[in-house]
Scaffold this motif. Sequence first.
Motif, PDB file in Angstrom:
ATOM      1  N   UNK A   1     -81.753  49.855 -45.200  1.00 33.51           N
ATOM      2  CA  UNK A   1     -82.941  49.802 -44.344  1.00 33.51           C
ATOM      3  C   UNK A   1     -84.208  49.745 -45.188  1.00 33.51           C
ATOM      4  N   UNK A   2     -84.232  50.545 -46.253  1.00 33.34           N
ATOM      5  CA  UNK A   2     -85.395  50.571 -47.143  1.00 33.34           C
ATOM      6  C   UNK A   2     -85.553  49.227 -47.840  1.00 33.34           C
ATOM      7  N   UNK A   3     -84.475  48.667 -48.319  1.00 37.60           N
ATOM      8  CA  UNK A   3     -84.525  47.359 -48.976  1.00 37.60           C
ATOM      9  C   UNK A   3     -85.058  46.293 -48.035  1.00 37.60           C
ATOM     10  N   UNK A   4     -84.666  46.363 -46.770  1.00 32.80           N
ATOM     11  CA  UNK A   4     -85.151  45.408 -45.774  1.00 32.80           C
ATOM     12  C   UNK A   4     -86.655  45.539 -45.574  1.00 32.80           C
ATOM     13  N   UNK A   5     -87.153  46.790 -45.463  1.00 30.62           N
ATOM     14  CA  UNK A   5     -88.590  47.012 -45.293  1.00 30.62           C
ATOM     15  C   UNK A   5     -89.350  46.513 -46.514  1.00 30.62           C
TER      16      UNK A   5
ATOM     17  N   UNK B   1     -88.595  44.095 -48.476  1.00 29.72           N
ATOM     18  CA  UNK B   1     -88.687  42.628 -48.404  1.00 29.72           C
ATOM     19  C   UNK B   1     -89.699  42.191 -47.338  1.00 29.72           C
ATOM     20  N   UNK B   2     -89.598  42.785 -46.151  1.00 29.80           N
ATOM     21  CA  UNK B   2     -90.440  42.350 -45.039  1.00 29.80           C
ATOM     22  C   UNK B   2     -91.905  42.686 -45.252  1.00 29.80           C
TER      23      UNK B   2
ATOM     24  N   UNK C   1    -102.257  40.906 -47.214  1.00 28.63           N
ATOM     25  CA  UNK C   1    -101.429  39.726 -46.990  1.00 28.63           C
ATOM     26  C   UNK C   1    -100.531  39.494 -48.202  1.00 28.63           C
ATOM     27  N   UNK C   2     -99.209  39.723 -47.997  1.00 29.60           N
ATOM     28  CA  UNK C   2     -98.256  39.488 -49.076  1.00 29.60           C
ATOM     29  C   UNK C   2     -98.188  40.597 -50.112  1.00 29.60           C
ATOM     30  N   UNK C   3     -98.701  41.810 -49.782  1.00 26.55           N
ATOM     31  CA  UNK C   3     -98.667  42.910 -50.764  1.00 26.55           C
ATOM     32  C   UNK C   3     -98.734  44.249 -50.041  1.00 26.55           C
ATOM     33  N   UNK C   4     -97.995  45.229 -50.520  1.00 29.82           N
ATOM     34  CA  UNK C   4     -98.135  46.608 -50.060  1.00 29.82           C
ATOM     35  C   UNK C   4     -97.468  47.534 -51.063  1.00 29.82           C
TER      36      UNK C   4
END
Length: 449
Positions: free
Chosen positions: A13-17, A19-20, A91-94
């Motif tokens: 779940x963490x890996x998915x977040x 990526x998203x 946008x595209x970063x966090x």
Amino acid sequence: MVMATGTETKLQEIQKVIREKSVDLLHLQFVDIEGILKHVTVTAEQLDDAVEGKIMFDGSSVAGFSPINKSDLYLLPDLNTFAVLPWTVEDGYSEARFLCSVTNPDGTLFEGDTRNVLKRVVEKAEDKGYSISAGPELEFFLFQTDENGRPTLATHDEAGYFAPSPNDLGERVRLEIYRALKAMGFTIEVSHHEVAQGQHEIGFKYADVLGAADNATTYKWVVKTVAKRFGLHATFMPKPVFGINGSGMHVNMSLFKDGKNVFFDQDDEMQLSSTAYSFIAGLMDNIKSFTAVTNPLVNSYKRLVPGYEAPCYIAWSGSNRSALIRIPAKRGMATRVELRCPDPAANPYLAYAVVAAAGLDGVDRGLAPVASVNEDIFHMSNDERAERGIDNLPGSLEASLDELEANEFGRSVLGDHVYDEFVALKRAEWDSYRTAVSSWEIENYQGKF
């Protein structure tokens, strides 16, 4: 490293977040002995190493941790604490964070990590069939800053309890704090201006006691971070302004067994169980022994004085807010015991550990509390309080440390390492305060003598 199925699912779940949300940086956070947040930052590509506890740091550089000849320590993230930081999202970063436990090089839990102190109390409770829930209430002040961003002595507003806009200038700040906390998984229950000028509270839902300590740590960090973005300084100092109310961290606690709140008894006059009464008695019996932990600053004892709603007398009541311990009105699954003396400068992991351990000690020993006090204790005379057997909390950090060292309760809960380091740190703090020459002394003595 072999992971349990639940851990694998959480990691996925963490890996998915990641990526998203285009998470690029991960902050691995922990607290020092005072509860001050620390972190080291790694890239998202290092997630696997981080999750396996392979990120090392120098423990000798953290107050109360380890000597220079045994300085290598490691961080083990708690996957349940993963959160994207909403103020970093572009946008595209966090960026995201984990709260971590600290381990030794061999993978065992580091005894100087205060999060691990609370874990030990949780495990002892589980051995007896209990789970512990806690709901803290942390108040804070907002101060204006100068042209260099340093805090001034001017509160952000002059509003009072439950004041609305336009007098409540902190409303917009609280809204942004609320949004940030909600985005990080908090359930917010209440937000309002508090009694004192520039004072605020945002209440969040109770959790298991370790989660509650994690939430309190996160809350303090988010409040300070968001306030800074408004050009303000948020402080959890217990008594920053003389003559007005200080800030507390009331701790609401319950015990559960087999999914049921064991503090509730429908047939009792107060709808409290014998377990609840023993928990209250344990708090009262041990309170002086752990006040140094729940109220750890010199400044803490300038809040614990009569006249400002902060409790300074050892008594309990159903609804009396002048008592140290009160039982909020809700019953059933919401039945809880509220300890009102702790302040938000306390390390949440240590504070909740000693509170839970004290209550459980009362349960183990089958203690019964003295009679409840429903009168306003603040307006009783000294003789009236003496007749009722109502004792005082320690009046200074020095007095609290003396009580902490006078018996074995604190050491038994904190463990030798944390206990010794905590006492040494706080004795040095008291000595520094005791020997300092204050502006009050200069104003009152310099010209007179």
